[in-house]
Design a protein around this motif. Structure first.
Motif, PDB file in Angstrom:
ATOM      1  N   UNK A 136       0.864  -1.190   0.000  1.00 36.13           N
ATOM      2  CA  UNK A 136       0.000   0.000   0.000  1.00 36.13           C
ATOM      3  C   UNK A 136       0.892   1.227   0.000  1.00 36.13           C
ATOM      4  N   UNK A 137       0.648   2.148  -0.928  1.00 36.29           N
ATOM      5  CA  UNK A 137       1.429   3.372  -1.024  1.00 36.29           C
ATOM      6  C   UNK A 137       0.490   4.567  -1.100  1.00 36.29           C
ATOM      7  N   UNK A 138       1.052   5.731  -0.861  1.00 37.12           N
ATOM      8  CA  UNK A 138       0.278   6.968  -0.943  1.00 37.12           C
ATOM      9  C   UNK A 138      -0.020   7.300  -2.399  1.00 37.12           C
ATOM     10  N   UNK A 139      -1.197   7.864  -2.622  1.00 36.90           N
ATOM     11  CA  UNK A 139      -1.575   8.233  -3.984  1.00 36.90           C
ATOM     12  C   UNK A 139      -0.641   9.318  -4.539  1.00 36.90           C
ATOM     13  N   UNK A 140      -0.118  10.169  -3.669  1.00 32.43           N
ATOM     14  CA  UNK A 140       0.799  11.203  -4.134  1.00 32.43           C
ATOM     15  C   UNK A 140       2.017  10.588  -4.816  1.00 32.43           C
TER      16      UNK A 140
END
Length: 283
Positions: A136-140
């Protein structure tokens, strides 16, 4: 607001003032922040068929189309600001009257307004998950990678939909290049529940637990067309827990409701907060 709606808000405020209220919010709460809903009065998204999980995972052309449109749409949603309705919900939480907030929205505007411990039933557009390794990663971060992979992608957005998708001409979509997981090369998708996908069972159970302990379930801006949210209203009614619905237009939960109020949420919710929260006595 009509006299009838005002009278219903008075009666509803008495219940809300007693506390242990669980809020169930839908896309109609965010329309006044510029994000249209699928079925409500904003109407802009009615022409748009939302992406399904099966199409996203099984059709590379459809997946490229989704990412091209979502790449632009997410930026608009990320810039959206909470409205008076979101702020009113946060104020009710700060006053101690809420036992929980469940939202069907994926825009993060409850939290931006100051609410906490929000159960995001359908996930959040702010996160991206790999379907292969689960990273899971940040959308940014994904946004930066997509910008780097598409330096000449300059399409303009005309309208954004509740899932962050937008309408784009095919010529713009054809030149867009998606990216895969940075770690394993697997397919990535927003950490949201697409149509045809199942809400994680522990999240559903947590929502049922909140509803079953509530004194009141307060539905805000949801047509309750999809069973994903309507099931909590059905459960509350079955247990004899009052259900109140504030929405512009009828909903599929109206038959289970103790109160229904037809009014713009940005107007009705601050009014409800004022009625449910007495002014402090003069010193």
């Amino acid at each position: 607001m009509t006299e009838l709606a005002g009278a219903r808000l008075d009666a509803l405020a008495e219940l809300v003032a007693g506390g242990d209220v669980v809020v169930l919010s839908g896309a109609g709460l965010s329309t006044e922040s510029g994000i249209p809903d699928y079925r409500g009065p904003s109407g802009a998204a009615r022409r748009h068929s939302p992406m399904t999980y099966q199409t996203f995972t099984g059709d590379p052309v459809a997946r490229r189309r989704y990412w091209a449109r979502s790449h632009l749409g997410w930026r608009m949603i990320a810039r959206a600001a909470p409205n008076d309705g979101h702020r009113a919900v946060a104020q009710l939480q700060r006053s101690g009257r809420l036992a929980g907030i469940i939202t069907q929205n994926v825009d993060g505007l409850h939290q931006a307004a100051g609410a906490h411990s929000v159960v995001e039933l359908h996930g959040s557009l702010d996160r991206v998950i790999c379907l292969a390794c689960g990273d899971v990663t940040a959308r940014q971060e994904l946004d930066a990678r997509l910008r780097a992979a598409n330096p000449r992608f300059t399409a303009a957005v005309t309208a954004v939909n509740p899932d962050g998708d937008v309408d784009l001409p095919d010529v713009e979509i054809d030149r867009f290049r998606p990216v895969d997981c940075r770690d394993c090369g697997g397919l990535v998708k927003p950490d949201v529940v697409f149509f045809g996908e199942t809400v994680p069972a522990p999240r559903v159970r947590h929502c049922f637990d909140l509803v079953e302990r509530a004194r009141l379930v307060l539905v805000l801006g949801s047509s309750l067309t999809v069973m994903s949210g309507r099931r909590f209203v059905v459960r509350a009614a079955k247990l004899g827990i009052p259900v109140a619905i504030i929405n512009q237009g009828p909903t599929r939960g109206d038959d289970h409701a103790t109160f229904t109020v037809g009014a713009p949420l940005g107007q009705a919710l601050p009014d409800l907060v004022r009625r449910a929260t007495p002014a402090p006595a003069p010193a």
